[in-house]
Design an enzyme around this catalytic site. Structure first.
Site, PDB file in Angstrom:
ATOM      1  N   SER A  31       0.836  -1.197   0.000  1.00  0.00           N
ATOM      2  CA  SER A  31       0.000   0.000   0.000  1.00  0.00           C
ATOM      3  C   SER A  31       0.871   1.246   0.000  1.00  0.00           C
ATOM      4  CB  SER A  31      -0.911   0.011   1.229  1.00  0.00           C
ATOM      5  OG  SER A  31      -1.660   1.214   1.295  1.00  0.00           O
ATOM      6  N   TYR A  73      -1.852  -1.128  10.030  1.00  0.00           N
ATOM      7  CA  TYR A  73      -1.910  -1.414   8.601  1.00  0.00           C
ATOM      8  C   TYR A  73      -0.656  -0.890   7.897  1.00  0.00           C
ATOM      9  CZ  TYR A  73      -3.820  -1.358   3.813  1.00  0.00           C
ATOM     10  OH  TYR A  73      -4.027  -1.547   2.461  1.00  0.00           O
TER      11      TYR A  73
END
Length: 258
Positions: A150, A164
């Site tokens: 990401s 995350y």
């Protein structure tokens, strides 16, 4: 899945493992890779959805099988490789796409179980995958691995997404080491960094989607098929000199400051 006239077959006769394949980017990749000639081995927890996707592929004369299970378990990573080798003779590539955002919140308020859960799904599963996929590709003589990482934790930090971000940034470090360790054996390893994408993980809140679209230079979110196309490139021979990279496919999110 339709095989269109003039469609290139970048993955013809290659066997590709895809995790997180029951919906979103993974499902789009399954349909795309099969249409481009791959034998696809699909993995996710939701068996009904996997069965539906395999049915779509086989009805179009593609080759697909599935195994339902939990990517947090090491044995599942081994079982996927064993299945690919038993059914198709080997493993040529893997799109390790399974992931979750978990519960968001400031680090001081975060439950330790949530942190560990994020690591298990987003990072530990990549370790397990590589542990069994790399030896299989060595037996094959070459291969390519793509991890879905990401832009969060790489080009930008977003409040509440510490777990995350840490896990996805860790994936990039793992990618780089694996690329260096296995390059001489013709195994390429890359990370794919999508921007906001219209998947079930994005939810159905229209106001949230509007905000997310504004983060991107293109002022829209990606379709899952657009991210799947980037994964296709990295797994194909068209990316034969690409390894150890963090490929940003984020619609200009990382550069947009307005």
């Amino acid at each position: 899945m339709q095989i269109e006239k003039g469609m290139t077959m970048e993955l013809k006769d290659k066997t590709i493992i895809i995790t997180g394949a029951s919906s979103g980017i993974g499902a789009a990749a399954a349909l795309l890779f099969a249409a481009r000639g791959a034998n696809v081995v699909l993995a996710a927890r939701r068996e009904a959805e996997l069965k539906t996707i395999v049915g779509q592929i086989t009805q179009s004369n593609g080759n697909a099988i599935y195994l339902a299970g939990d990517v947090r378990e090491e044995a599942f990573a081994k079982d996927l490789v064993d299945l690919a080798e038993d059914e198709f003779g080997g493993v040529d590539g893997a799109f390790n796409n399974a992931g979750t955002t978990g519960d968001m919140g400031p680090i001081p308020d975060m439950d330790g179980g949530n942190w560990q859960g994020e690591m298990a799904v987003n990072l530990n599963n990549a370790f397990y995958a590589a542990k069994y996929q790399v030896p299989a590709m060595r037996r094959r003589g070459s291969g390519a691995i793509v991890f879905t990482s990401s832009f969060v934790g790489h080009t930008i930090g977003l409040p509440g997404m510490g777990a995350y971000a840490a896990a996805k940034a860790g994936l990039i470090g793992l990618t780089q080491v694996l690329a260096v360790e296995n390059g001489a054996e013709k195994i390429r390893v890359n990370a794919l960094l999508p921007g906001g994408t219209m998947t079930p993980m994005a939810g159905d809140d229209a106001n949230f989607h509007e905000v997310v679209r504004g983060f991107h230079a293109l002022k829209r979110m990606a379709e899952p098929s657009e991210i799947a196309q980037a994964a296709l490139f990295l797994l194909s021979d068209q990316a034969s000199f690409v390894t150890g990279s963090a490929m940003i496919v984020d619609g200009g999110n990382s550069v947009n400051k307005l």
